[in-house]
Write a protein that holds these residues in place. Structure first.
Motif, short mmCIF file in Angstrom:
data_model
loop_
_atom_site.label_atom_id
_atom_site.label_comp_id
_atom_site.label_asym_id
_atom_site.label_seq_id
_atom_site.Cartn_x
_atom_site.Cartn_y
_atom_site.Cartn_z
N UNK A 145 0.89 -1.17 0.00
CA UNK A 145 0.00 0.00 0.00
C UNK A 145 0.92 1.22 0.00
N UNK A 146 0.74 2.14 0.93
CA UNK A 146 1.53 3.37 1.00
C UNK A 146 1.02 4.15 2.21
N UNK A 147 1.79 5.15 2.66
CA UNK A 147 1.20 6.05 3.65
C UNK A 147 -0.03 6.73 3.04
N UNK A 148 -0.06 6.80 1.69
CA UNK A 148 -1.25 7.36 1.01
C UNK A 148 -2.46 6.43 1.14
N UNK A 149 -2.27 5.27 1.76
CA UNK A 149 -3.39 4.38 2.07
C UNK A 149 -3.98 4.65 3.44
N UNK A 150 -3.30 5.50 4.23
CA UNK A 150 -3.82 5.82 5.57
C UNK A 150 -4.03 7.32 5.78
N UNK A 151 -3.35 8.13 4.99
CA UNK A 151 -3.60 9.59 5.00
C UNK A 151 -3.69 10.04 3.53
N UNK A 152 -4.14 11.26 3.30
CA UNK A 152 -4.22 11.75 1.93
C UNK A 152 -3.04 12.68 1.65
N UNK A 153 -2.06 12.18 0.91
CA UNK A 153 -1.00 13.06 0.42
C UNK A 153 -1.62 14.02 -0.59
N UNK A 154 -1.23 15.31 -0.57
CA UNK A 154 -1.86 16.26 -1.51
C UNK A 154 -1.52 15.96 -2.97
N UNK A 155 -2.50 16.21 -3.85
CA UNK A 155 -2.26 16.10 -5.30
C UNK A 155 -2.23 14.69 -5.83
N UNK A 156 -2.75 13.74 -5.09
CA UNK A 156 -2.62 12.33 -5.51
C UNK A 156 -3.92 11.56 -5.37
N UNK A 157 -5.06 12.19 -5.66
CA UNK A 157 -6.35 11.56 -5.38
C UNK A 157 -6.48 10.13 -5.91
N UNK A 184 -2.24 -12.40 5.46
CA UNK A 184 -2.16 -11.33 4.46
C UNK A 184 -1.99 -10.00 5.18
N UNK A 185 -0.92 -9.30 4.90
CA UNK A 185 -0.66 -8.00 5.52
C UNK A 185 -0.32 -6.97 4.46
N UNK A 186 -0.37 -5.70 4.85
CA UNK A 186 -0.01 -4.62 3.93
C UNK A 186 1.22 -3.89 4.44
N UNK A 187 2.08 -3.54 3.51
CA UNK A 187 3.24 -2.69 3.78
C UNK A 187 2.86 -1.28 3.34
N UNK A 188 3.05 -0.30 4.21
CA UNK A 188 2.74 1.08 3.84
C UNK A 188 4.01 1.93 3.93
N UNK A 189 4.75 2.00 2.82
CA UNK A 189 5.98 2.80 2.87
C UNK A 189 5.67 4.29 2.83
N UNK A 190 6.54 5.07 3.48
CA UNK A 190 6.56 6.51 3.25
C UNK A 190 7.46 6.78 2.06
N UNK A 191 8.12 7.92 2.06
CA UNK A 191 8.98 8.27 0.93
C UNK A 191 10.21 7.35 0.87
N UNK A 192 10.37 6.67 -0.26
CA UNK A 192 11.50 5.76 -0.46
C UNK A 192 12.20 6.15 -1.76
N UNK A 245 1.54 -2.30 8.05
CA UNK A 245 2.85 -2.00 8.64
C UNK A 245 3.40 -0.75 7.97
N UNK A 246 3.33 0.35 8.73
CA UNK A 246 3.74 1.66 8.20
C UNK A 246 5.23 1.86 8.48
N UNK A 247 5.99 1.98 7.41
CA UNK A 247 7.45 2.17 7.53
C UNK A 247 7.76 3.48 6.80
N UNK A 248 7.82 4.57 7.57
CA UNK A 248 7.80 5.90 6.92
C UNK A 248 8.71 6.92 7.57
#
Ligand SMILES: NC(=O)c1ccc[n+]([C@@H]2O[C@H](COP(=O)([O-])OP(=O)(O)OC[C@H]3O[C@@H](n4cnc5c(N)ncnc54)[C@H](O)[C@@H]3O)[C@@H](O)[C@H]2O)c1
Length: 254
Positions: A145-157, A184-192, A245-248
């Motif tokens: 997934x992404x941190x964009x799966x738990x918060x709304x990053x701007x400009x990326x609807x 089954x789990x989700x990985x939510x990376x921040x900026x990589x 799992x948020x890794x950000x």
């Protein structure tokens, strides 16, 4: 840390989006720990990932695959099982990013493309992987997934919607198959720092904006995400399912 628990010798791991970035780092990390790795990707760079694995003494296979195409995903899973005799872990990681624009300026065609690759691609992978894992008596899956799966990053609807949906699919699959030995789990990376974010990190003004996200003030390295995927696929995470799992670098903690 008990190293035996992170030994994947004799296991078969399927990775989509394994041509570059987080997927390639994860493919190399699994191979170093003994897994046979299949990379499914639209990009021929997947072959380079396999060559790197083989040069280091490992084994694997690249299969050109568009994850948005059901027949291709089914063939990817079938060929993996036929070639290496099983499918123990899957990392559904292929994804695309739309241009950075406010919602009303995003075009419909791009919305459909992001949904096709980032959401339908994960759905199709889950569907065919789980079909096999049920017959085999279990397995482990991680969806990117992404941190964009738990918060709304701007400009990326479209991306925000897609990655929230990946987390929904992850929870749904975990609920349906928890009693069948499938986690089954989700990985939510921040900026990589990967080819996906190169366009931001290479632009000095944009770099400052995106680096204001992670509290650590730096982008993550693909290998730092790979470590979490290996942990989630290992028996060390045997009681973890349906989680994100948020890794950000701390981005979403404030
Ligand atoms: N880099 C980041 O900051 C970041 C942050 C959060 C989430 N992510 C997610 O991590 C995952 C990996 O991205 P990355 O940063 O390593 O970027 P990347 O561009 O290096 O990797 C994406 C991979 O997906 C493949 N791909 C694209 N469309 C495909 C399709 N239709 N079928 C099969 N493969 C396809 C690409 O060829 C590429 O190998 C993506 O799902 C992305 O959304 C990345």
């Amino acid at each position: 840390m008990n190293d035996e628990l992170l030994d994947f010798t004799g296991q078969v791991v399927l990775i989509t989006g394994g041509s570059t970035g987080i997927g390639r780092a994860t493919a190399l990390a699994f191979a170093r720990r003994g897994a046979k790795v299949v990379v499914g990707d639209v990009s021929e760079e997947g072959q380079t990932t396999i060559e790197l694995i083989k040069a280091a003494g490992g084994d694997g296979l690249y299969i050109k695959t568009n994850v948005a195409d059901a027949a291709q995903v089914r063939a990817l899973v079938d060929t993996t099982v036929k070639t290496f005799g099983g499918l123990h872990c899957a990392f559904n990681n292929a994804g695309i990013l739309p241009p950075t624009l406010p919602l009303a300026e995003q075009d419909e065609e791009m919305y459909d493309r992001v949904m096709a690759v980032d959401v339908k691609g994960v759905f199709l992978c889950l569907k065919y992987q789980i079909g096999h894992m049920l017959k085999a008596g279990g397995g482990v899956i991680v969806n990117t997934a992404s941190v964009a799966g738990v918060i709304a990053d701007p400009g990326m609807a479209p991306y925000v919607a897609a990655k929230h949906a990946v987390i929904g699919l992850t929870k749904a699959a975990a609920v349906d198959y928890a009693k069948s030995g499938i986690r089954v789990n989700a990985l939510a990376p921040g900026l990589v720092e990967t080819p996906m974010t190169q366009r931001w990190l290479a632009d000095p003004d944009m770099r400052d904006v995106v680096l204001s996200g992670p509290l650590m003030g730096r982008p993550g390295k693909p290998e730092e995400l790979a470590n979490t995927v290996l942990y989630l696929c290992s028996p060390m995470a045997s009681f973890a399912t349906g989680q994100v799992f948020i890794i950000d670098g701390g981005q979403t903690s404030h």
